[in-house]
Design a protein around this motif. Structure first.
Motif, PDB file in Angstrom:
ATOM      1  N   ASP A 206     -24.020  35.042  59.021  1.00  0.00           N
ATOM      2  CA  ASP A 206     -24.768  35.074  59.942  1.00  0.00           C
ATOM      3  C   ASP A 206     -25.303  33.828  60.605  1.00  0.00           C
ATOM      4  OD1 ASP A 206     -26.699  36.949  61.340  1.00  0.00           O
ATOM      5  OD2 ASP A 206     -28.367  36.128  60.129  1.00  0.00           O
ATOM      6  N   LYS A 207     -26.495  33.647  60.645  1.00  0.00           N
ATOM      7  CA  LYS A 207     -26.894  32.315  61.841  1.00  0.00           C
ATOM      8  C   LYS A 207     -26.717  31.041  60.901  1.00  0.00           C
ATOM      9  CE  LYS A 207     -29.604  34.718  65.069  1.00  0.00           C
ATOM     10  NZ  LYS A 207     -29.460  36.081  64.749  1.00  0.00           N
ATOM     11  N   ARG A 208     -26.486  31.165  59.635  1.00  0.00           N
ATOM     12  CA  ARG A 208     -26.209  29.845  58.993  1.00  0.00           C
ATOM     13  C   ARG A 208     -24.975  29.195  59.001  1.00  0.00           C
ATOM     14  NH1 ARG A 208     -25.765  31.266  53.598  1.00  0.00           N
ATOM     15  NH2 ARG A 208     -24.977  33.290  54.290  1.00  0.00           N
ATOM     16  N   ALA A 209     -23.945  29.953  59.747  1.00  0.00           N
ATOM     17  CA  ALA A 209     -22.577  29.468  59.883  1.00  0.00           C
ATOM     18  C   ALA A 209     -22.607  27.943  60.856  1.00  0.00           C
ATOM     19  CB  ALA A 209     -21.928  30.326  60.530  1.00  0.00           C
ATOM     20  N   ARG A 210     -21.881  27.011  59.989  1.00  0.00           N
ATOM     21  CA  ARG A 210     -21.515  25.883  60.654  1.00  0.00           C
ATOM     22  C   ARG A 210     -20.154  26.306  61.379  1.00  0.00           C
ATOM     23  NH1 ARG A 210     -23.041  20.329  59.880  1.00  0.00           N
ATOM     24  NH2 ARG A 210     -24.499  20.959  58.373  1.00  0.00           N
ATOM     25  N   VAL A 211     -20.114  25.989  62.771  1.00  0.00           N
ATOM     26  CA  VAL A 211     -19.015  26.578  63.410  1.00  0.00           C
ATOM     27  C   VAL A 211     -17.989  25.406  64.221  1.00  0.00           C
ATOM     28  CG1 VAL A 211     -17.998  28.336  65.109  1.00  0.00           C
ATOM     29  CG2 VAL A 211     -20.024  28.783  63.721  1.00  0.00           C
ATOM     30  N   TYR A 212     -16.822  25.528  63.691  1.00  0.00           N
ATOM     31  CA  TYR A 212     -15.838  24.287  64.552  1.00  0.00           C
ATOM     32  C   TYR A 212     -14.914  25.184  65.564  1.00  0.00           C
ATOM     33  CZ  TYR A 212     -17.916  20.819  61.522  1.00  0.00           C
ATOM     34  OH  TYR A 212     -18.605  19.994  61.205  1.00  0.00           O
ATOM     35  N   LEU A 219     -10.545  29.033  76.091  1.00  0.00           N
ATOM     36  CA  LEU A 219     -10.826  29.953  74.749  1.00  0.00           C
ATOM     37  C   LEU A 219     -12.024  29.270  74.051  1.00  0.00           C
ATOM     38  CD1 LEU A 219      -8.645  30.825  71.633  1.00  0.00           C
ATOM     39  CD2 LEU A 219     -10.409  29.068  71.282  1.00  0.00           C
ATOM     40  N   VAL A 220     -12.051  27.750  74.328  1.00  0.00           N
ATOM     41  CA  VAL A 220     -13.362  27.270  73.555  1.00  0.00           C
ATOM     42  C   VAL A 220     -14.694  27.620  74.214  1.00  0.00           C
ATOM     43  CG1 VAL A 220     -14.665  25.037  73.014  1.00  0.00           C
ATOM     44  CG2 VAL A 220     -12.085  25.225  72.558  1.00  0.00           C
ATOM     45  N   GLU A 221     -14.462  27.829  75.790  1.00  0.00           N
ATOM     46  CA  GLU A 221     -15.816  28.098  76.550  1.00  0.00           C
ATOM     47  C   GLU A 221     -16.109  29.540  76.137  1.00  0.00           C
ATOM     48  OE1 GLU A 221     -16.847  26.414  79.720  1.00  0.00           O
ATOM     49  OE2 GLU A 221     -16.321  24.942  78.090  1.00  0.00           O
ATOM     50  N   ALA A 222     -15.216  30.459  76.164  1.00  0.00           N
ATOM     51  CA  ALA A 222     -15.449  31.832  75.556  1.00  0.00           C
ATOM     52  C   ALA A 222     -16.195  31.749  74.253  1.00  0.00           C
ATOM     53  CB  ALA A 222     -14.267  32.729  75.584  1.00  0.00           C
ATOM     54  N   VAL A 223     -15.454  31.283  73.305  1.00  0.00           N
ATOM     55  CA  VAL A 223     -16.059  31.319  72.032  1.00  0.00           C
ATOM     56  C   VAL A 223     -17.514  30.769  71.873  1.00  0.00           C
ATOM     57  CG1 VAL A 223     -15.871  30.542  69.772  1.00  0.00           C
ATOM     58  CG2 VAL A 223     -13.785  31.469  70.852  1.00  0.00           C
ATOM     59  N   ALA A 224     -17.768  29.438  72.623  1.00  0.00           N
ATOM     60  CA  ALA A 224     -18.906  28.795  72.635  1.00  0.00           C
ATOM     61  C   ALA A 224     -20.061  29.741  73.191  1.00  0.00           C
ATOM     62  CB  ALA A 224     -18.739  27.518  73.065  1.00  0.00           C
ATOM     63  N   ILE A 237     -22.859  24.196  66.250  1.00  0.00           N
ATOM     64  CA  ILE A 237     -21.555  24.328  66.854  1.00  0.00           C
ATOM     65  C   ILE A 237     -21.002  23.176  67.386  1.00  0.00           C
ATOM     66  CG2 ILE A 237     -20.532  25.627  68.842  1.00  0.00           C
ATOM     67  CD1 ILE A 237     -23.099  27.404  68.959  1.00  0.00           C
ATOM     68  N   ARG A 238     -19.481  23.032  66.941  1.00  0.00           N
ATOM     69  CA  ARG A 238     -18.869  21.813  67.332  1.00  0.00           C
ATOM     70  C   ARG A 238     -17.707  22.140  67.956  1.00  0.00           C
ATOM     71  NH1 ARG A 238     -22.753  19.162  66.575  1.00  0.00           N
ATOM     72  NH2 ARG A 238     -23.063  17.423  65.072  1.00  0.00           N
ATOM     73  N   THR A 239     -17.168  21.616  69.295  1.00  0.00           N
ATOM     74  CA  THR A 239     -16.128  22.070  69.776  1.00  0.00           C
ATOM     75  C   THR A 239     -15.361  21.077  70.216  1.00  0.00           C
ATOM     76  OG1 THR A 239     -17.430  22.009  71.862  1.00  0.00           O
ATOM     77  CG2 THR A 239     -17.243  24.137  71.018  1.00  0.00           C
ATOM     78  N   GLU A 240     -13.874  21.314  70.432  1.00  0.00           N
ATOM     79  CA  GLU A 240     -13.013  20.401  70.844  1.00  0.00           C
ATOM     80  C   GLU A 240     -12.137  21.033  71.687  1.00  0.00           C
ATOM     81  OE1 GLU A 240     -12.165  16.782  69.277  1.00  0.00           O
ATOM     82  OE2 GLU A 240     -10.054  17.640  68.628  1.00  0.00           O
ATOM     83  N   ARG A 241     -11.978  20.740  72.969  1.00  0.00           N
ATOM     84  CA  ARG A 241     -11.314  21.251  74.251  1.00  0.00           C
ATOM     85  C   ARG A 241      -9.932  20.442  74.303  1.00  0.00           C
ATOM     86  NH1 ARG A 241     -16.554  21.675  75.183  1.00  0.00           N
ATOM     87  NH2 ARG A 241     -17.215  23.864  75.980  1.00  0.00           N
ATOM     88  N   PHE A 242      -8.882  21.280  74.213  1.00  0.00           N
ATOM     89  CA  PHE A 242      -7.569  20.674  74.292  1.00  0.00           C
ATOM     90  C   PHE A 242      -6.994  20.738  75.836  1.00  0.00           C
ATOM     91  CE2 PHE A 242      -4.642  21.011  70.251  1.00  0.00           C
ATOM     92  CZ  PHE A 242      -5.578  20.184  69.607  1.00  0.00           C
ATOM     93  N   GLY A 243      -7.696  21.311  76.697  1.00  0.00           N
ATOM     94  CA  GLY A 243      -7.110  21.547  77.964  1.00  0.00           C
ATOM     95  C   GLY A 243      -6.390  22.712  78.245  1.00  0.00           C
TER      96      GLY A 243
END
Lengths: 247, 204, 96
Positions: A206-212, A219-224, A237-243
Motif C-alpha cells: 500500500d502507501k508504505r512502499a519505498r519505491v525505486y 518508462l520512469v515518467e509513466a511509473v512516477a 519515490i526515487r527515480t533514475e532516468r536512463f534516457g
C-alpha cells in the motif's frame, strides 16, 4: 564524515561475462576501492591516442559486500561510443579509468528498510540488482517486490539469479512483464507497465512502499506519475532516468 | 588530466575524403544528434509568430500563415556543433534573413541581434553575419516539416557559426546596440563561435 | 522498455543523478541529496531529482514542477562555470 575527493583510478578488468544478447557484466579490480551504497554508479572514461576523451556513467551491479572490486553491467548501444568499445574491444587484463562511487539519491541499503518496490525497465534493473544482492548478502527479510519490464524472456538480465532469490522464500518476489515477445505459455503481464499493473504489484505494501524506479526516461515518467496519482508520498519515490531506449 | 590511453579506443573519425570539410577538432556524423537545453515547447501553429523588434523603426510580426507566404530558398549547408560533430550537406527550406529585413527599418545603431526562442533560449549574433544569404529561418528539413526535436516549427540556421547559434524553436530577433551574450555565450562559450577558428570557449 | 517515443527530446532528458559526478567534482561532496528551492515556483527538490538536459554545450538542470532552469554547468578546458540564478537556495546537511 569528510568524503575523499572523487578521483580517476585505473581499474583492471578481471572478468567479462555475457548476460543477455545486449548486455555484459564487467568486473574491475580497483586499487582504491571503497564500499559503495547499492544504487550508486561509476563514471568510465576512455582516452584515444590523440587525447580525445569521452565518459559515461554506469550503475554498479555488485553489492558492497564484494570487496576490492566492482561489477558494472552495460547494455550495448549499437550507435553508442563507449558501450560498443566495452563490448567489442575491452578484454580481461585491460586497464580502464573509472571514478566513483557516485550519487546519494538513488540508493537503498538495509538500514532504510521497506517494504520495498523495485521497478525496472531493460538495463534499468542493474542498480536494483545491486540492492537485491546487498539485501541477500545481509540476509535481510525486508518485504521486497520487483516489477521488471523486458522485451522478451531472452532480454531479462540476471534471470537465473533472480529466480534463485525468489525461491529463497525470504520475502522477495519478482514480477515480469514482456512488451514484445512473452515466452510460450506465459500467463503473466504482457504490456508496458501501467497504473493498473503497479496497483496490483504494490497492493500488499500500500502507501508504505519505498519505491525505486529505473529505466528509460519515458518508462520512469509513466511509473512516477502513476505512483503520485496513487497518492504515494513523493519522498518515498526515487527515480533514475536512463534516457531513451537504444540511445 | 591526461588520462590513461584506452587500448584499442580510436575516438571519433575524420574520414580522409571529407577531411578538408571538417573544421578543426570536429568529427563526422551521418545521423542528426538531438541537442537541447530544455523540453520541446510544442507551440501550436495558430499561436506561433515571428517578431523583429528592438532597434527598428517599428516592430514587425508575422503569423505562421503569413510567414509561410514569404519567399523561400533551399539551402544545402554543412553544420558544426560545438560538441564536436559535423554533419555535411544538410538540406533546408527557409526564409532568408535578408527577406525578413526588407519589411523592417533597422536603426543603424542596431548592429547586433539577439535571437530568442520558445522556452527562453537566446543567442547573440552580429547583424553583418546574418545578411547576404548567411542566415535563414528554416521550417523544412529534407523536404519535410522540421521535426520539433530539431527545432520545429522553425529554427534559425547560421551555418558558418557553431550550431548553438542556430536557435531552435525561434520566435524572433531583437536588434541591439551592443553585443550582449545569450544563453551559452554568458556561461563560458565564445561570443562569436566560428568553427574554422575553433572559437569554442570565451578566451579561445 | 519497448515504447514509441512521442518526443525524443523528452526521452533524452535524464535526472540530476546523471551529473552527480560533475557536481561532486565541483563541491567535493555528494550533492544529489542537496535540496534546491526553485526561484520560480518555490518548490523544493533534491538535485538528484531535477530534470537534466545533458546533451548540449552544457548541462541544464530544471525544476520538475515548473521547468524553470535552476542551474547550468559548463566545463571548458580552463574553467568550470556553475550558474544557479534559478535556485532561491541550496540546502544541505553540514559535513563533519
Amino acid at each position: 564524515m569528510v568524503q575523499p575527493v572523487l578521483e580517476w583510478q585505473a581499474g583492471r578488468v578481471t572478468a567479462i561475462r555475457p548476460e543477455t544478447r545486449q548486455t555484459k557484466s564487467f568486473t574491475f579490480a580497483l586499487p582504491k576501492w571503497m564500499a559503495h551504497r547499492p544504487g550508486q554508479h561509476y563514471d568510465v572514461r576512455l582516452t584515444a591516442p590523440d587525447g580525445y576523451q569521452t565518459q559515461r556513467s554506469y550503475s554498479i551491479a555488485s553489492p558492497p559486500e564484494r570487496l576490492r572490486e566492482i561489477e558494472l553491467t552495460v547494455e550495448r548501444i549499437p550507435d553508442g561510443e563507449v558501450s560498443p568499445y566495452l563490448h567489442d574491444v575491452l578484454m580481461q587484463g585491460d586497464e580502464l579509468e573509472v571514478r566513483g562511487p557516485i550519487g546519494g539519491y538513488f540508493v537503498w541499503d538495509v538500514r532504510l528498510g521497506g517494504p520495498l518496490l523495485l521497478v525496472g525497465g531493460g538495463s534499468g534493473v542493474v542498480p536494483l540488482m545491486a540492492m537485491l544482492r546487498h539485501r541477500a548478502a545481509q540476509h535481510s527479510t525486508v518485504p521486497t517486490r520487483m516489477l521488471y519490464s523486458s522485451r522478451s524472456a531472452e532480454d531479462v538480465i540476471y534471470h537465473d539469479e533472480l529466480n534463485g532469490m525468489a525461491a529463497a522464500n525470504d520475502g522477495f518476489e519478482a514480477f515480469y512483464t514482456f512488451t514484445r515477445q512473452p515466452p510460450a505459455g506465459w500467463t503473466g503481464y504482457r504490456r508496458r507497465i501501467d497504473a493498473a499493473m503497479l496497483a496490483e504489484v504494490i497492493k500488499p505494501f500500500d502507501k508504505r512502499a519505498r519505491v525505486y524506479v529505473c529505466g528509460p526516461t519515458l518508462l520512469v515518467e509513466a511509473v512516477a506519475n502513476a505512483l503520485v496519482e496513487m497518492e504515494l508520498p513523493i519522498e518515498q519515490i526515487r527515480t533514475e532516468r536512463f534516457g531513451p531506449t537504444g540511445v | 588530466m591526461a588520462g590513461l590511453i584506452s587500448r584499442g579506443f580510436l575516438g571519433r573519425r575524420r574520414p580522409a575524403e571529407v577531411e578538408n570539410r571538417l573544421p578543426p577538432g570536429q568529427y563526422l556524423v551521418t545521423d542528426f544528434p538531438v541537442l537541447s537545453a530544455g523540453p520541446t515547447p510544442h507551440t501550436p501553429l495558430e499561436r506561433w509568430s515571428f517578431t523583429v523588434e528592438g532597434l527598428v523603426g517599428s516592430p514587425v510580426t508575422w503569423s505562421w500563415e503569413e510567414f509561410q507566404k514569404l519567399p523561400t530558398q533551399t539551402y544545402t549547408v554543412d553544420i558544426s556543433c560545438v560538441t564536436k560533430w559535423t554533419k555535411l550537406d544538410t538540406r533546408w527550406l527557409g526564409v532568408s534573413i535578408d527577406t525578413l529585413l526588407k519589411a523592417v527599418q533597422v536603426d543603424p545603431a542596431g548592429r547586433y541581434v539577439m535571437a530568442y526562442s520558445d522556452g527562453g533560449y537566446t543567442t547573440n549574433l552580429p547583424l553583418e553575419e546574418m545578411v547576404n544569404g548567411q542566415a535563414f529561418v528554416a521550417y523544412q528539413f529534407d523536404d519535410k516539416p522540421l521535426d520539433p526535436v530539431h527545432g520545429g516549427p522553425a529554427r534559425l540556421v547560421v551555418p558558418h557559426l557553431y550550431f548553438w547559434k542556430s536557435a531552435k524553436w525561434i520566435r524572433g530577433l531583437r536588434f541591439m546596440e551592443r553585443n550582449q551574450p545569450g544563453f551559452w555565450e554568458s556561461l563560458g562559450y565564445h561570443i562569436h563561435g566560428d568553427p574554422w577558428k575553433e572559437e569554442r570557449y570565451s578566451g579561445d | 522498455m519497448d515504447r514509441d517515443e512521442p518526443d525524443m527530446n523528452t526521452a533524452l532528458m535524464v535526472d540530476g543523478n546523471a551529473v552527480a559526478g560533475q557536481l561532486e567534482q565541483i563541491f567535493g561532496r555528494d550533492m544529489t541529496m542537496t535540496i534546491a528551492r526553485c526561484a520560480g515556483c518555490a518548490r523544493d527538490a533534491q538535485l538528484g531529482a531535477l530534470m537534466a538536459f545533458i546533451r548540449g554545450p552544457g548541462v541544464v538542470l530544471r525544476c520538475p514542477a515548473c521547468q524553470n532552469a535552476i542551474a547550468r554547468i559548463v566545463e571548458t578546458p580552463s574553467a568550470i562555470y556553475l550558474e544557479a540564478r534559478g535556485a532561491a537556495y541550496l540546502r544541505m546537511a553540514p559535513q563533519g
